[in-house]
Design a protein around this motif. Structure first.
Motif, short mmCIF file in Angstrom:
data_model
loop_
_atom_site.label_atom_id
_atom_site.label_comp_id
_atom_site.label_asym_id
_atom_site.label_seq_id
_atom_site.Cartn_x
_atom_site.Cartn_y
_atom_site.Cartn_z
N LEU A 1 0.96 -1.38 -0.04
CA LEU A 1 0.10 -0.06 -0.11
C LEU A 1 0.80 1.20 -0.24
N SER B 1 -9.37 6.63 -0.01
CA SER B 1 -8.83 5.93 -1.14
C SER B 1 -7.95 4.68 -0.69
N VAL B 2 -7.54 4.69 0.39
CA VAL B 2 -6.74 3.51 0.96
C VAL B 2 -7.97 2.40 1.30
N GLU C 1 -8.98 0.80 -2.11
CA GLU C 1 -7.99 -0.17 -2.23
C GLU C 1 -7.80 -1.51 -1.27
N ASP D 1 -10.62 -3.90 -2.48
CA ASP D 1 -10.25 -4.35 -3.63
C ASP D 1 -9.50 -5.82 -3.44
N TYR D 2 -8.30 -5.16 -2.55
CA TYR D 2 -7.34 -6.02 -2.41
C TYR D 2 -7.71 -7.64 -1.40
N HIS E 1 -15.98 4.89 -5.42
CA HIS E 1 -14.75 4.95 -6.16
C HIS E 1 -14.60 6.34 -6.83
N ASP F 1 -11.49 8.87 -5.79
CA ASP F 1 -10.59 9.67 -6.81
C ASP F 1 -10.90 11.05 -6.56
N ASN G 1 -8.39 11.89 -3.67
CA ASN G 1 -7.15 11.94 -4.04
C ASN G 1 -6.67 13.14 -5.00
#
Length: 171
Positions: free
Chosen positions: A28, A48-49, A52, A55-56, A83, A87, A90
């Motif tokens: 990450l 945002s993390v 992620e 998803d991971y 999402h 975005d 970010n």
């Protein structure tokens, strides 16, 4: 939202993947200490993390935020919205970082100008020379002060106060 519950769930998901905190942190691009803080519930990852991580670990974002597995899946439209929000978050963060970098660069350039002028051995210092030298020193000090305020934990409070003042000024 229960941070300890979320942290325990993050730890459980990491353990299921047989990863160390160090390995997850590397994946990450964060520190191991950051992962540890998430898992103890003292901090939460940025949006945002979180996206992620969802998803991971192949779980819904809602499951991460609830700190437990759910049977029903998040609908696709809601997932796309999350999402987009991540975005946008970010993009805003990157925009702020660029602004902070410009402020610091301006301060460094002003300080370099001041140092150069300081070491120029001009015996007859004109009022223009003194004004430029003073301006450069003041600008470097001011940008340093603004940079420290922008990167401190008080920046959110400053922004909040600024918005309150702007709302009062509107007729």
């Amino acid at each position: 939202m229960n941070q300890q519950k979320i942290g325990a769930f993050l730890k459980e998901l990491r353990s299921e993947k047989a990863l160390t905190q160090e390995q997850l942190a590397e994946h990450l691009n964060v520190s191991r200490r950051t992962v540890s803080r998430w898992e103890t519930g003292s901090n939460l990852p940025d949006l945002s993390v979180l996206v992620e991580l969802a998803d991971y670990y192949e779980v819904d974002l809602r499951q991460l935020l609830d700190g437990e597995r759910k049977r029903e899946k998040m609908n696709k439209e809601l997932e796309e919205t999350v999402h987009k929000v991540a975005d946008y978050s970010n993009a805003q963060e990157q925009k702020l970082k660029r602004r902070i970098n410009r402020v610091f660069l301006l301060g460094v350039l002003a300080f370099i100008l001041y140092i150069v002028m300081l070491f120029l051995e001009i015996t007859d210092k004109s009022p223009t020379y003194e004004a430029i030298s003073s301006f450069a020193l003041g600008l470097s000090f001011g940008t340093m002060l603004v940079g420290v305020l922008m990167t401190s934990r008080f920046s959110a409070r400053i922004q909040e106060t600024k918005m309150k003042l702007f709302r009062r000024q509107k007729p």
